[in-house]
Design an enzyme around this catalytic site. Structure first.
Site, PDB file in Angstrom:
ATOM      1  N   CYS A 238       6.860  -6.804   7.596  1.00  0.00           N
ATOM      2  CA  CYS A 238       7.679  -6.573   8.334  1.00  0.00           C
ATOM      3  C   CYS A 238       8.324  -7.094   9.644  1.00  0.00           C
ATOM      4  O   CYS A 238       7.039  -7.564  10.127  1.00  0.00           O
ATOM      5  CB  CYS A 238       7.176  -4.829   9.499  1.00  0.00           C
ATOM      6  SG  CYS A 238       8.301  -3.845   9.929  1.00  0.00           S
TER       7      CYS A 238
ATOM      8  N   GLU B  99       0.659  -1.040   0.042  1.00  0.00           N
ATOM      9  CA  GLU B  99       0.411   0.129   0.327  1.00  0.00           C
ATOM     10  C   GLU B  99       0.692   0.644  -0.005  1.00  0.00           C
ATOM     11  O   GLU B  99       1.889   1.598   0.731  1.00  0.00           O
ATOM     12  CB  GLU B  99      -1.351   0.071   1.143  1.00  0.00           C
ATOM     13  CG  GLU B  99      -1.882  -0.830   0.893  1.00  0.00           C
ATOM     14  CD  GLU B  99      -3.097  -0.967   2.043  1.00  0.00           C
ATOM     15  OE1 GLU B  99      -3.325   0.046   2.568  1.00  0.00           O
ATOM     16  OE2 GLU B  99      -3.363  -2.205   2.525  1.00  0.00           O
TER      17      GLU B  99
ATOM     18  N   CYS C  11       1.789  -1.537  15.945  1.00  0.00           N
ATOM     19  CA  CYS C  11       2.055  -1.774  14.420  1.00  0.00           C
ATOM     20  C   CYS C  11       1.040  -2.978  13.668  1.00  0.00           C
ATOM     21  O   CYS C  11       0.989  -4.317  14.203  1.00  0.00           O
ATOM     22  CB  CYS C  11       2.645  -1.471  14.095  1.00  0.00           C
ATOM     23  SG  CYS C  11       3.134  -1.034  12.725  1.00  0.00           S
TER      24      CYS C  11
ATOM     25  N   CYS D 111       3.550   8.518   0.882  1.00  0.00           N
ATOM     26  CA  CYS D 111       4.214   7.911   1.649  1.00  0.00           C
ATOM     27  C   CYS D 111       4.037   6.318   1.389  1.00  0.00           C
ATOM     28  O   CYS D 111       3.627   6.273   0.840  1.00  0.00           O
ATOM     29  CB  CYS D 111       2.875   7.994   2.704  1.00  0.00           C
ATOM     30  SG  CYS D 111       3.641   6.678   4.276  1.00  0.00           S
TER      31      CYS D 111
ATOM     32  N   CYS E 170       6.986  -4.006  16.284  1.00  0.00           N
ATOM     33  CA  CYS E 170       6.254  -3.498  17.429  1.00  0.00           C
ATOM     34  C   CYS E 170       5.031  -3.707  17.267  1.00  0.00           C
ATOM     35  O   CYS E 170       4.353  -4.088  17.511  1.00  0.00           O
ATOM     36  CB  CYS E 170       6.195  -2.140  16.723  1.00  0.00           C
ATOM     37  SG  CYS E 170       8.003  -1.314  16.008  1.00  0.00           S
TER      38      CYS E 170
ATOM     39  N   CYS F 248      -1.574   6.182   9.866  1.00  0.00           N
ATOM     40  CA  CYS F 248       0.220   5.438  10.352  1.00  0.00           C
ATOM     41  C   CYS F 248      -0.226   4.390  11.454  1.00  0.00           C
ATOM     42  O   CYS F 248      -1.895   4.383  12.101  1.00  0.00           O
ATOM     43  CB  CYS F 248       0.557   5.921  11.811  1.00  0.00           C
ATOM     44  SG  CYS F 248       2.056   7.212  10.681  1.00  0.00           S
TER      45      CYS F 248
HETATM   46  N1  SAH Z   1       9.749   1.189  10.112  1.00  0.00           N
HETATM   47  C1  SAH Z   1       9.308   3.025  10.708  1.00  0.00           C
HETATM   48  C2  SAH Z   1       8.712   3.575   9.826  1.00  0.00           C
HETATM   49  C3  SAH Z   1       7.406   2.603   9.745  1.00  0.00           C
HETATM   50  S1  SAH Z   1       5.676   3.279  10.426  1.00  0.00           S
HETATM   51  C4  SAH Z   1       9.569   2.798  11.976  1.00  0.00           C
HETATM   52  O1  SAH Z   1       9.200   2.829  12.738  1.00  0.00           O
HETATM   53  O2  SAH Z   1       8.992   4.600  11.667  1.00  0.00           O
HETATM   54  C5  SAH Z   1       6.005   5.008  10.858  1.00  0.00           C
HETATM   55  C6  SAH Z   1       5.127   5.078  12.314  1.00  0.00           C
HETATM   56  O3  SAH Z   1       4.035   5.044  12.675  1.00  0.00           O
HETATM   57  C7  SAH Z   1       6.232   4.743  13.247  1.00  0.00           C
HETATM   58  O4  SAH Z   1       6.258   6.152  14.134  1.00  0.00           O
HETATM   59  C8  SAH Z   1       5.160   4.203  13.623  1.00  0.00           C
HETATM   60  O5  SAH Z   1       5.729   3.886  14.995  1.00  0.00           O
HETATM   61  C9  SAH Z   1       4.250   4.603  13.822  1.00  0.00           C
HETATM   62  N2  SAH Z   1       3.004   3.931  13.960  1.00  0.00           N
HETATM   63  C10 SAH Z   1       2.486   2.403  13.941  1.00  0.00           C
HETATM   64  N3  SAH Z   1       1.678   1.426  14.394  1.00  0.00           N
HETATM   65  C11 SAH Z   1       0.962   2.676  14.907  1.00  0.00           C
HETATM   66  C12 SAH Z   1      -0.431   2.779  15.028  1.00  0.00           C
HETATM   67  N4  SAH Z   1      -0.854   2.032  15.666  1.00  0.00           N
HETATM   68  N5  SAH Z   1      -0.803   4.559  16.327  1.00  0.00           N
HETATM   69  C13 SAH Z   1      -0.171   5.056  16.222  1.00  0.00           C
HETATM   70  N6  SAH Z   1       1.376   5.324  15.457  1.00  0.00           N
HETATM   71  C14 SAH Z   1       1.711   3.485  14.848  1.00  0.00           C
END
Ligand code: SAH
Length: 380
Positions: free
Chosen positions: A143, A123, A150, A136, A147, A367
């Site tokens: 991945c 996406e 996420c 974006c 986290c 995000c």
């Molecule tokens: N892998 C990279 C970039 C992708 S995520 C990173 O970790 O930075 C882009 C941003 O969205 C990151 O800061 C991530 O931590 C955040 N993110 C992921 N899941 C989220 C959620 N459920 N709510 C808010 N932010 C989230």
């Protein structure tokens, strides 16, 4: 829920990488991918032409077809000889992404679902800002960072994207904007995947989109975000680019960060902050800390005080991200007044801070919410 064994295996990979041991990859038969023409930097294309008995200046002509005229077939490159067009077509793919769906949100955000050569889908999101159009991009299918909040990471890592597959996402969005006479002006590498886990492809992507003969998007209009792969932060600092750099911090101490982001077990907060300081000193640029507010986890005024101490003296900016709802995850939103209290505490301590505006939440484009959903399974 995530399979505990798989989860531990992924973390083990990261720990091994941190210790400089070879990383174990998924042992799976993978279909052969044809290299994308968009993967090649201008100098690489010149080398390829020379190796194939052609004049290097043709590289500039090919770049014009790709990035200025944005043709969809090699056949259309009419100032190239037929044998050269055939050679290009035999060696490279010009189209590696096909649009399965493009979905527009009430606020003008468009989410694209693209199918790759091997059937996986990814996406890409176009966001409309008052300062321009931002794309974006995704850097991996899935991945392996894990986290806990996420959605990207739920199915693990399937594969890295080729540089060209990342570039083509921007080209495809630009082609969509061509219909209304607009231009992609900004790029954020914050889609699915960990860009520093696919470092070389990410670097080629940056070189191509930034090059004046490529998409010509200024370095200061491009942002890369990482979960914190420490050795790659040093490497990136040494590249001395003008690209904006963001770190997903999300916690003010090791214990909490490790709970939210298992990667913190491989790269301790102390080492991470040393790397960040190295970055800001080496480049003279500020770092952007992304701090997701996860209800009841990391969002109290005490956490804000602790965060202020952690980043004190670092040239930085904090971007607060109210958690986006992911059905498979249990996190809840921080109440608005508490978000403001958190912001106020940082401000009082002299820290630059903003609360991130949400885009396309009605189409799951915000995000952490991207995922190819059931369509990904259908196409596999
Ligand atoms: N892998 C990279 C970039 C992708 S995520 C990173 O970790 O930075 C882009 C941003 O969205 C990151 O800061 C991530 O931590 C955040 N993110 C992921 N899941 C989220 C959620 N459920 N709510 C808010 N932010 C989230």
């Amino acid at each position: 829920m995530m399979d505990e064994n798989k989860f531990n295996e992924r973390i083990q990979d990261l720990v091994e990488e941190a210790e400089d041991k070879p990383v174990r990859h998924e042992k799976k038969e993978k279909p052969q991918l044809k290299e994308s023409i968009y993967s090649l930097r201008l100098d690489e294309l010149k080398d390829w032409l020379q190796e194939n008995g052609e004049k290097p200046f043709r590289a500039t002509q090919i770049y014009e077809w790709l990035y200025e005229k944005r043709v969809k077939t090699f056949e259309e490159m009419s100032n190239l000889s037929k044998p050269l067009r055939d050679k290009l077509a035999a060696s490279f793919a010009l189209t590696t992404l096909s649009t399965i769906i493009s979905q527009e949100s009430k606020d003008g955000t468009i989410k694209f679902l693209f199918q790759l050569q091997d059937g996986y889908s990814i996406e890409t999101v176009l966001m409309r800002h008052d300062y321009g159009n931002s794309v974006c991009v995704t850097t991996q299918v899935g991945c392996r960072i894990g986290c806990t909040f996420c959605a990207f990471t739920l199915g693990g890592l399937k594969r890295h994207l080729l540089a060209g597959e990342i570039v083509e996402q921007v080209v495809k969005v630009q082609q969509k904007l061509d219909e209304v006479g607009e231009r992609v002006s900004h790029i954020v590498i914050m889609g699915i995947g960990e860009p520093f886990d696919n470092y070389d492809a990410m670097m080629n992507f940056l070189k191509v989109v930034n090059h004046e003969k490529g998409l010509n998007i200024g370095a200061r209009h491009i942002t890369v975000s990482t979960s914190g792969i420490v050795p790659k932060i040093y490497q990136f600092a040494d590249e001395q680019l003008q690209i904006n750099f963001a770190l997903s911090l999300h916690a003010p101490n090791q214990e909490l960060r490790q709970k939210l982001m298992p990667i913190a077990r491989a790269y301790k907060l102390e080492k991470l902050m040393e790397a960040i300081k190295y970055y800001t000193e080496k480049t003279g640029r500020r770092v952007s800390f992304e701090y997701g507010l996860f209800g009841g986890e990391n969002d109290s005024v005490e956490h804000a005080e602790e965060l202020s101490k952690l980043i004190k003296g670092i040239k930085c900016h904090v971007n607060l991200i109210p958690v986006n709802y992911v059905p498979e995850r249990n996190y809840v939103r921080t109440p608005r007044n508490q978000i403001f209290a958190f912001e106020k505490t940082l401000k009082k301590n002299g820290i630059n801070v903003t609360i991130r505006r949400e885009h396309g939440s009605d189409i799951d484009a915000a995000c952490g919410q991207l995922r190819a959903k059931e369509r990904a399974q259908e196409t596999r």
